[in-house]
Design an enzyme around this catalytic site. Structure first.
Site, PDB file in Angstrom:
ATOM      1  N   ASP A  32       1.472  -1.421  -0.070  1.00 38.03           N
ATOM      2  CA  ASP A  32       0.066   0.025  -0.360  1.00 38.03           C
ATOM      3  C   ASP A  32       1.034   1.252  -0.097  1.00 38.03           C
ATOM      4  O   ASP A  32       2.126   0.907   0.571  1.00 38.03           O
ATOM      5  CB  ASP A  32      -0.990   0.399   1.260  1.00 38.03           C
ATOM      6  CG  ASP A  32      -1.995   1.037   1.216  1.00 38.03           C
ATOM      7  OD1 ASP A  32      -2.305   1.060  -0.086  1.00 38.03           O
ATOM      8  OD2 ASP A  32      -2.363   1.578   2.229  1.00 38.03           O
ATOM      9  N   ARG A  69      -0.559   9.349 -10.313  1.00 33.32           N
ATOM     10  CA  ARG A  69      -0.072   8.259  -9.152  1.00 33.32           C
ATOM     11  C   ARG A  69       0.315   6.940  -9.176  1.00 33.32           C
ATOM     12  O   ARG A  69       0.467   6.031  -9.216  1.00 33.32           O
ATOM     13  CB  ARG A  69      -2.156   7.749  -8.995  1.00 33.32           C
ATOM     14  CG  ARG A  69      -2.458   8.908  -7.393  1.00 33.32           C
ATOM     15  CD  ARG A  69      -4.230   9.176  -7.548  1.00 33.32           C
ATOM     16  NE  ARG A  69      -4.150   6.870  -6.565  1.00 33.32           N
ATOM     17  CZ  ARG A  69      -4.654   6.840  -5.850  1.00 33.32           C
ATOM     18  NH1 ARG A  69      -3.973   7.309  -4.014  1.00 33.32           N
ATOM     19  NH2 ARG A  69      -4.542   5.181  -5.236  1.00 33.32           N
ATOM     20  N   ASN A 101     -10.731  -2.966  -5.299  1.00 33.69           N
ATOM     21  CA  ASN A 101     -10.217  -1.775  -6.007  1.00 33.69           C
ATOM     22  C   ASN A 101     -10.830  -1.758  -7.433  1.00 33.69           C
ATOM     23  O   ASN A 101     -10.885  -0.951  -8.241  1.00 33.69           O
ATOM     24  CB  ASN A 101      -8.668  -1.316  -5.902  1.00 33.69           C
ATOM     25  CG  ASN A 101      -7.803  -2.320  -5.516  1.00 33.69           C
ATOM     26  OD1 ASN A 101      -6.751  -2.893  -5.298  1.00 33.69           O
ATOM     27  ND2 ASN A 101      -8.438  -0.752  -4.079  1.00 33.69           N
TER      28      ASN A 101
HETATM   29  C1  IPE Z   1      -5.350  -2.274   0.056  1.00 33.78           C
HETATM   30  O1  IPE Z   1      -4.800  -1.212   0.062  1.00 33.78           O
HETATM   31  C2  IPE Z   1      -4.893  -3.698  -1.451  1.00 33.78           C
HETATM   32  C3  IPE Z   1      -3.739  -3.689  -2.188  1.00 33.78           C
HETATM   33  C4  IPE Z   1      -3.039  -3.232  -1.725  1.00 33.78           C
HETATM   34  C5  IPE Z   1      -3.951  -4.554  -3.235  1.00 33.78           C
HETATM   35  P1  IPE Z   1      -6.201  -0.398  -0.416  1.00 33.78           P
HETATM   36  O2  IPE Z   1      -5.123   0.786  -0.371  1.00 33.78           O
HETATM   37  O3  IPE Z   1      -6.938  -0.702  -1.845  1.00 33.78           O
HETATM   38  O4  IPE Z   1      -6.768  -0.636   0.977  1.00 33.78           O
HETATM   39  P2  IPE Z   1      -7.559   0.907   2.128  1.00 33.78           P
HETATM   40  O5  IPE Z   1      -8.808   1.163   0.514  1.00 33.78           O
HETATM   41  O6  IPE Z   1      -6.427   1.703   2.323  1.00 33.78           O
HETATM   42  O7  IPE Z   1      -8.671  -0.159   3.141  1.00 33.78           O
HETATM   43  C1  IPE Z   2      -1.286   0.059  -3.227  1.00 33.92           C
HETATM   44  O1  IPE Z   2      -1.183   1.376  -3.508  1.00 33.92           O
HETATM   45  C2  IPE Z   2      -1.465   0.065  -4.469  1.00 33.92           C
HETATM   46  C3  IPE Z   2      -3.619  -0.468  -4.911  1.00 33.92           C
HETATM   47  C4  IPE Z   2      -4.072  -0.925  -4.027  1.00 33.92           C
HETATM   48  C5  IPE Z   2      -3.284  -1.185  -5.860  1.00 33.92           C
HETATM   49  P1  IPE Z   2      -2.386   2.597  -3.382  1.00 33.92           P
HETATM   50  O2  IPE Z   2      -2.766   2.922  -4.501  1.00 33.92           O
HETATM   51  O3  IPE Z   2      -3.945   2.437  -2.251  1.00 33.92           O
HETATM   52  O4  IPE Z   2      -1.843   4.028  -2.841  1.00 33.92           O
HETATM   53  P2  IPE Z   2      -2.215   4.873  -1.725  1.00 33.92           P
HETATM   54  O5  IPE Z   2      -3.137   3.908  -0.067  1.00 33.92           O
HETATM   55  O6  IPE Z   2      -4.399   5.618  -2.371  1.00 33.92           O
HETATM   56  O7  IPE Z   2      -1.485   6.007  -1.201  1.00 33.92           O
HETATM   57 MG    MG Z   3      -3.685   2.532  -0.343  1.00 34.26          MG
END
Ligand code: IPE
Ligand code: IPE
Ligand code: MG
Length: 253
Positions: free
Chosen positions: A25, A38, A73
């Site tokens: 994450d 992003r 996601n």
């Molecule tokens: C968890 O991260 C899923 C992955 C790392 C693939 P998210 O960014 O989706 O989780 P939340 O929304 O903060 O719980």
């Molecule tokens: C993790 O990084 C990757 C996925 C969940 C696909 P994020 O995209 O959730 O990054 P943040 O949490 O918004 O920083």
């Molecule tokens: Mg995230």
């Protein structure tokens, strides 16, 4: 500072986690903090995937499961979902040779039928081609959700009971485990989450019942071999009691 190769060797002197799960994450925040998109964060995150996989293999983990895309996601903006799917395809193409050359078995868990064909096809082909490999099992959790997995298992078991293939009253933990997408993988000993969030976000809910949890503030694109080693070292300091007393655990009943 100690060279990373020495850190990795030192970890092998104590019991290693057999199976490590990582909630990768923080890609978006890593990028936003640098004035980048992003998507650029996700791209940099795929370099961490490569480095962490290499380090896990060098250390000698049996199984590494990476949470790359959750069932939830799919609800992100369509451009971000599309970019993540493109990156996945790119990853599967770029890493193919390294995975095969290093005897890694590539596996995937999740509602894989929801993935676009341009991701599913290279994934299935690499999975089939690496199926006989006996090195580390690298599992990608894609379109994965722990609740979705448990629901699919419950459905399969209910159907088996209806068809007379299973006696409901005789159902065991083993039967449930065998109905999960992770069937055949070793128990999860360690779950790591990057980015400072302290939640599981639907990752390996059944499997992590007794996993040790390591949370780090490091964003996934900055999580590399060193940070993996630090998480394993933290795991090695833990006392796993499984409900027993400390004295029982240390064999002094
Ligand atoms: C968890 O991260 C899923 C992955 C790392 C693939 P998210 O960014 O989706 O989780 P939340 O929304 O903060 O719980
Ligand atoms: C993790 O990084 C990757 C996925 C969940 C696909 P994020 O995209 O959730 O990054 P943040 O949490 O918004 O920083
Ligand atoms: Mg995230």
């Amino acid at each position: 500072m100690e060279p990373i190769s020495e850190f990795e060797s030192r970890l092998k002197e104590r019991p290693l986690p057999q199976h490590v799960g990582v909630i990768m994450d923080g890609n978006g925040r890593w990028a936003e903090a640098r004035g980048r998109t992003r998507i650029e964060g996700h791209r940099e995150g795929s370099n961490s995937v490569r480095e962490v996989t290499r380090a896990a293999r060098r250390v000698g983990l049996e199984a590494l499961t990476l949470y790359a895309f959750s069932a939830q996601n799919w609800a992100r903006p369509p451009e971000e979902v599309a970019a993540l799917m493109d990156l996945l395809r790119e990853y599967l193409t770029r890493e193919r040779a390294e995975i095969l050359d290093n005897g890694i078995r590539l596996h995937a868990v999740g509602a894989l039928d929801k993935l676009p064909a341009y991701v599913r096809e290279p994934l299935e082909s690499l999975r089939a081609e690496s199926a006989g490999n006996t090195g580390m099992t690298l599992t990608l959790a894609l379109s994965y959700g722990g609740r979705e997995e448990l629901l699919a298992a419950a459905r399969a078991l209910a159907c088996a009971a209806r068809d007379g293939a299973l006696k409901p009253e005789a159902l065991t933990e083993g039967d449930l485990e065998a109905a999960l997408w992770t069937k055949g993988l070793p128990p999860v000993d360690l779950v790591i989450r990057t980015s400072g969030e302290k939640r599981l976000s639907n990752f390996l809910l059944w499997q992590s019942a007794y996993a040790e949890l390591v949370f780090t503030d490091v964003m996934w694109p900055d999580f590399r071999a060193l940070q993996l080693c630090e998480a394993i070292a933290a795991f090695q300091q833990r006392e796993r009691r499984y409900g027993l007393t400390g004295a029982q655990t240390q064999g002094q009943t």
